[in-house]
Each structure stands twice: as C-alpha cells, then as structure tokens.
Design an enzyme around this catalytic site. Structure first.
Site, PDB file in Angstrom:
ATOM      1  CE  LYS A  11       0.777   1.331   4.593  1.00  0.00           C
ATOM      2  NZ  LYS A  11       1.714   2.434   5.003  1.00  0.00           N
ATOM      3  N   PRO A  97       9.840  -4.046   0.077  1.00  0.00           N
ATOM      4  CG  PRO A  97      10.519  -2.044  -0.821  1.00  0.00           C
ATOM      5  CD  PRO A  97       9.643  -2.975  -1.055  1.00  0.00           C
ATOM      6  N   GLY A  99      10.242  -2.344   6.267  1.00  0.00           N
ATOM      7  CA  GLY A  99      10.489  -1.071   6.764  1.00  0.00           C
ATOM      8  C   GLY A  99      10.286   0.021   5.796  1.00  0.00           C
ATOM      9  N   GLY A 101       7.456   1.505   4.788  1.00  0.00           N
ATOM     10  CA  GLY A 101       6.167   2.233   5.105  1.00  0.00           C
ATOM     11  C   GLY A 101       5.057   1.833   3.793  1.00  0.00           C
ATOM     12  CG  LEU A 102       6.324   0.267   0.621  1.00  0.00           C
ATOM     13  CD1 LEU A 102       7.251  -0.212  -0.587  1.00  0.00           C
ATOM     14  CD2 LEU A 102       5.375   1.646  -0.182  1.00  0.00           C
ATOM     15  N   GLY A 103       3.669  -1.302   4.150  1.00  0.00           N
ATOM     16  CA  GLY A 103       2.614  -2.179   4.716  1.00  0.00           C
ATOM     17  C   GLY A 103       2.878  -3.567   4.443  1.00  0.00           C
ATOM     18  CB  SER A 106      -0.147  -4.752   7.549  1.00  0.00           C
ATOM     19  OG  SER A 106       0.751  -3.883   8.660  1.00  0.00           O
ATOM     20  CB  SER A 107       0.249  -6.689   2.589  1.00  0.00           C
ATOM     21  OG  SER A 107      -0.386  -7.509   1.628  1.00  0.00           O
ATOM     22  CG  ASP A 139      -0.560   0.239   8.489  1.00  0.00           C
ATOM     23  OD1 ASP A 139      -1.602   1.176   8.910  1.00  0.00           O
ATOM     24  OD2 ASP A 139       0.592   0.201   8.019  1.00  0.00           O
TER      25      ASP A 139
END
Ligand code: C5P
Length: 297
Positions: A11, A97, A99, A101-103, A106-107, A139
């Site tokens: 995300k 990647p 760390g 901030g692309l979740g 969580s995904s 997230d």
C-alpha cells in the site's frame, strides 16, 4: 492437503494526517490508503487432523521466520479461534521492501486471514475477522478491503472508497531504516488542518480521478526527512527530474513519485543517492486487488 498461492499487495499512504494523541500510546490518524501492484507471494499448505500449529519459511528480505512474523501470527490467531483441527505451513517470498512504510507485514497478515476464510468455509464473521486483523496491527484491516480507502482511528477504521484511475507509480527505497515509533515520538504540537478538498470530495462519495492530481501530504514526512538526510536527497533528486508529486509512504523509508513523461529505471537510478532501490509499480483498483489475490496455476 489444501494448497493455495496468493499475492499479498503493498500500500501507499496517498495522504496522512496525525490528528491527535491517544491514551493507548498510539496516534489518531486520517489517512488515504491505496493498494499497488507490488506484492509478496504466499503459499499456504493446510493439513487436516492437526492441532492449529503454524510454521513459516521466508525467502528474501530480512523478515523474521519466528513468532514475531505477522503472517504466522495471523495464521495462529485464526486457527486457534476457528479451525484448530488444521495445521498450516506458509512459504513467504518477500519482494515488498521491509521497513518501507508499504505495509508488507500487515498485508501478509491480512492475506493469511482472507485465504484461511476462503479455504475453511468462512467460519469467522466479517466483524470478527476484522477485529482479529485490528489486534494484529493498525494497518492490517485495510488489506481486507484493498483499492482506495479512507482510514481513521489508529488507521484501522476503514471506509472503502470508489476507485481512482490505475496509474504508474515509482517507488524509491533508500538504504536506511526509519523506526516508526521514533518518528511518531518526535511529532511536535499538532495543528490540525482540514484534509485537502479533493480528498474530502472523494471521501464524501465523489467520483475518482487521477491519483497524481489529488492534493495530499504526510505529517510524518518533515520529521523523517529532518532526521534522515538521505530521504531529503532522494526527494530533491526526484523533483529535479520532474517527478510530481513526491511523497513518503507511512513513516518511510520508501518515497513514491509520479512522472508525467516517460522515465527509465536506469536514468532514474543514475540520479539518486547510492544504494537506493528503484521499482516501477501501478496503483490497483479494488476489483484488480480482489481478482489478483488468488494465483491460479
Ligand atoms: O502499528 P505499528 O506496530 O506498525 O506501529 C508502530 C509504532 O508506531 C507504534 O508502537 C506507535 O508508537 C506508532 N504509531 C502511532 N499511531 C498509529 C500507528 C503507529 O503512534 N496510529
């Protein structure tokens, strides 16, 4: 044995406002989430006559394969509650990647919850599934919906929105780790402005449009850029080659950028600080997200 292969999409935070501190140590957010085509791949093997055991093997990407792994924790949480007569093994191929901030984590967790629901006859109600997602991380609930969504609370109260146009987006990940808790911890006094009008219109049910035309910002970006100069250098380099807009996703370290004219990975890489990873991706509508989760082969 049941075997299932899934895409676990990343995300972006197209907009992120921190609107207050919470008594539980978290912050109250208003954020616009958007899924993108970049994904990890999960292979799930479910064995009957089990005891709810979960194991995981991770390929690539510096992710722990122990009880800290969010995909494994999601599997355990699900099986313990709803289907303890199965064992689960997960093979996780990381491309998102870590760390960034692309979740990614969580995904992965949400994808496991969804896949187990699919395979095991949906024993959990949608509300209970979302509650488990929320316990796993702020997230995680978004990834049960995908597409474009407005999130409030800790970022875990989701309002799915109409789709924006699918569009090319560039992801630049500098070789630096930005600890999320540290960035939130450095937030100064909050001055809460209203969200940009183009986003308010979208949240109120307005028609979609181009992602790169939406106004937006990220309240965490000035803090991250101040303490991690390489992020500043990346942003400056992207603006110099005509990217607009350029923004940090979550607390970073990945910046995303849109270009109006064609750009090649080689040309862009040559302009960026040493060690940056460059990837070309696309924003993903909810329909594409839902259709793409299961890999048929
Ligand atoms: O959700 P996650 O575990 O990734 O959050 C990491 C840290 O970021 C939290 O421990 C908290 O310090 C901070 N955070 C916050 N408010 C949010 C989300 C995260 O303060 N809504």
């Amino acid at each position: 044995m049941k075997i299932l292969r899934c895409r676990s999409y990343a995300k972006l935070n197209l907009h992120l406002q921190v609107v207050g501190a919470r008594p539980d140590g978290y912050h109250e957010l208003q954020t616009l989430f958007q899924t993108i085509e970049l994904h990890d791949t999960l292979t799930l093997r479910l064995r009957p006559e089990g005891t709810g055991r979960v194991s995981i093997v991770v390929e690539g990407g510096g992710v722990p394969a122990d009880e800290r792994n969010l995909a494994a924790r999601a599997g355990r949480a699900y099986l313990n509650r709803w289907s303890p007569q199965w064992d689960l093994h997960i093979d996780l191929e990381k491309r998102i990647p870590v760390g960034g901030g692309l979740g990614g984590g969580s995904s992965n967790a949400a994808t496991v919850l969804w896949a187990l629901q699919e395979q095991l006859g949906s024993p959990a109600s949608p509300e209970d599934l979302e509650a488990v997602a929320r316990e796993l991380g702020a997230d995680v609930p978004f990834f049960l919906y995908g597409g474009t969504a407005w999130a409030t609370g800790r970022g875990d109260v989701i309002k799915p929105l109409g789709d924006l146009d699918e569009q090319e987006v560039w992801l630049i990940t500098p070789p630096v780790e930005v600890p999320t808790a540290e960035v939130f911890g450095r937030l100064g006094e909050l001055t809460v402005q209203p969200a940009p009008s183009s986003i308010v219109r979208l949240v109120q049910g307005g028609a979609g449009g181009r992602v790169d035309r939406l106004e937006g910002w990220n309240d965490l970006e000035p803090i991250a850029l101040q303490h991690y100069p390489v992020l500043r250098d990346v942003r400056t380099a992207l603006l110099a080659v005509g990217a607009a807009p350029v923004r940090l996703s979550g607390s970073g370290a990945t910046l995303f950028a849109f270009f109006r004219s064609p750009m090649s990975v080689e040309a862009l890489s040559g302009r960026l600080p040493v060690g940056c990873r460059v990837a070309r991706s696309r924003t993903l509508s909810r329909a594409s997200f839902l259709a793409g989760r299961l890999i048929d082969d």
